[in-house]
Structures are given as structure tokens and as C-alpha cells.
Design a protein around this motif. Sequence first.
Motif, PDB file in Angstrom:
ATOM      1  N   SER A  10      34.854 -39.217 -71.884  1.00  0.00           N
ATOM      2  CA  SER A  10      34.242 -39.181 -70.557  1.00  0.00           C
ATOM      3  C   SER A  10      32.732 -39.336 -70.657  1.00  0.00           C
ATOM      4  CB  SER A  10      34.617 -37.908 -69.805  1.00  0.00           C
ATOM      5  OG  SER A  10      34.101 -36.774 -70.446  1.00  0.00           O
ATOM      6  N   VAL A  14      31.423 -42.726 -68.935  1.00  0.00           N
ATOM      7  CA  VAL A  14      30.620 -42.506 -67.733  1.00  0.00           C
ATOM      8  C   VAL A  14      29.211 -43.032 -67.981  1.00  0.00           C
ATOM      9  CG1 VAL A  14      29.629 -40.753 -66.219  1.00  0.00           C
ATOM     10  CG2 VAL A  14      32.042 -40.653 -66.821  1.00  0.00           C
ATOM     11  N   ALA A  17      29.448 -46.578 -67.314  1.00  0.00           N
ATOM     12  CA  ALA A  17      29.543 -46.823 -65.878  1.00  0.00           C
ATOM     13  C   ALA A  17      28.179 -46.717 -65.216  1.00  0.00           C
ATOM     14  CB  ALA A  17      30.517 -45.830 -65.236  1.00  0.00           C
ATOM     15  N   ASP A  18      27.380 -45.762 -65.643  1.00  0.00           N
ATOM     16  CA  ASP A  18      26.048 -45.604 -65.078  1.00  0.00           C
ATOM     17  C   ASP A  18      25.116 -46.727 -65.517  1.00  0.00           C
ATOM     18  OD1 ASP A  18      26.843 -43.313 -63.814  1.00  0.00           O
ATOM     19  OD2 ASP A  18      26.038 -41.968 -65.354  1.00  0.00           O
ATOM     20  N   ASN A  24      30.804 -49.496 -61.681  1.00  0.00           N
ATOM     21  CA  ASN A  24      30.613 -48.384 -60.753  1.00  0.00           C
ATOM     22  C   ASN A  24      31.876 -48.226 -59.929  1.00  0.00           C
ATOM     23  OD1 ASN A  24      29.895 -46.538 -58.825  1.00  0.00           O
ATOM     24  ND2 ASN A  24      27.864 -47.371 -58.513  1.00  0.00           N
ATOM     25  N   TYR A  25      32.705 -47.286 -60.332  1.00  0.00           N
ATOM     26  CA  TYR A  25      34.009 -47.072 -59.718  1.00  0.00           C
ATOM     27  C   TYR A  25      33.916 -46.845 -58.217  1.00  0.00           C
ATOM     28  CZ  TYR A  25      38.443 -44.779 -58.697  1.00  0.00           C
ATOM     29  OH  TYR A  25      39.637 -44.435 -58.148  1.00  0.00           O
ATOM     30  N   SER A  26      32.915 -46.123 -57.772  1.00  0.00           N
ATOM     31  CA  SER A  26      32.831 -45.763 -56.358  1.00  0.00           C
ATOM     32  C   SER A  26      32.628 -46.973 -55.457  1.00  0.00           C
ATOM     33  CB  SER A  26      31.704 -44.755 -56.134  1.00  0.00           C
ATOM     34  OG  SER A  26      30.461 -45.332 -56.485  1.00  0.00           O
ATOM     35  N   VAL A  64      37.835 -45.833 -65.836  1.00  0.00           N
ATOM     36  CA  VAL A  64      36.562 -45.105 -65.744  1.00  0.00           C
ATOM     37  C   VAL A  64      36.600 -44.150 -64.552  1.00  0.00           C
ATOM     38  CG1 VAL A  64      34.074 -45.337 -65.321  1.00  0.00           C
ATOM     39  CG2 VAL A  64      35.215 -46.872 -66.937  1.00  0.00           C
ATOM     40  N   GLY A  65      37.194 -44.578 -63.457  1.00  0.00           N
ATOM     41  CA  GLY A  65      37.299 -43.715 -62.279  1.00  0.00           C
ATOM     42  C   GLY A  65      38.093 -42.453 -62.556  1.00  0.00           C
ATOM     43  N   GLU A  68      35.797 -40.245 -64.506  1.00  0.00           N
ATOM     44  CA  GLU A  68      34.740 -39.665 -63.674  1.00  0.00           C
ATOM     45  C   GLU A  68      35.237 -38.489 -62.850  1.00  0.00           C
ATOM     46  OE1 GLU A  68      33.263 -42.951 -61.356  1.00  0.00           O
ATOM     47  OE2 GLU A  68      31.814 -43.498 -62.883  1.00  0.00           O
ATOM     48  N   THR A  69      36.516 -38.468 -62.538  1.00  0.00           N
ATOM     49  CA  THR A  69      37.054 -37.407 -61.690  1.00  0.00           C
ATOM     50  C   THR A  69      37.784 -36.324 -62.488  1.00  0.00           C
ATOM     51  OG1 THR A  69      39.092 -38.654 -61.277  1.00  0.00           O
ATOM     52  CG2 THR A  69      37.277 -38.940 -59.699  1.00  0.00           C
TER      53      THR A  69
END
Length: 140
Positions: A10, A14, A17-18, A24-26, A64-65, A68-69
Motif C-alpha cells: 500500500s 499509493v 498513485a500520488d 488517481n483512482y478517485s 490501487v483503489g 487506497e481504501t
Amino acid sequence: MKTIYLFLISFFLVGLADAQETYNYSKVDFNETNETAVINAVEDAPDNLGANFEASKHYYNQGVGIIETLDCEAAFDALYAKQEEVEAMFTKALPYAKKVHSLDAKNAKVIKMLEGIYFGLNDLEMSRYYGSLLAELDAE
């Protein structure tokens, strides 16, 4: 040990991802229609760089999402189940990412993605390989 492994994954992913908006999953909407569309695009044009990249990104971002969660305080069984979900998404992303790399060997985004996929699949040798390719590319 698996909990530590999940934490390390993670932290690494992450960070990936950043580092790049691509991961960027969101910002990505996942549903069956999108999955069907990206897979159909690859089936219609198996050597299409864009279609393969979108398919790899689709599955990679889902993995990745999940990371992230993650609730790192969850029960071990729940964490293990999440790890299996992440591995499933990365396994789905891998052939598409490899295809993109075969079509465009200097694509930094897909090299970074491959580094993360292999790290997430606990293949540290291949993760380091793609990390070194990325470092070579950055040095050019």
C-alpha cells in the motif's frame, strides 16, 4: 507477515498513485460498461497502443483503489481477501501493460505501471527490472 506485506504494498503503490495523475483512482469511474468497452476496444484492435493502455490502466487503478481504501486495522482474513482482490486486478492489468510496453518501450507511464504491478504481485525481481528501465529512461 502478510499484514506487513500489505502495508508495504500500500505504501509503494499509493506513492505511485500520488506521483502520476494517470493512477488517481478517485478520478476514474469503474462500472461494467467501462470494462466491456475497454476490453472490446482491445479485441477489435489488439495492437492498438491506446486501447491496451486504457485496459491496463482500468485494472491497475482498481487494484490501487482497493489498496487506497484498505483498513490496516481490519481482521487478517479481511486484509488477505483484499490482497487477493488486488492481485486479481494486477494480474488482469499485466498482459495489457506488457503489450503497451512491447509497442512503446519508452513509455514511462507503462514502465512505472509494470514496476507497480510486479511489486504488487510480489515479483520483486521484475519490479526492480522495470524500476531500472525507468531510471535509464530518466537518465536519457
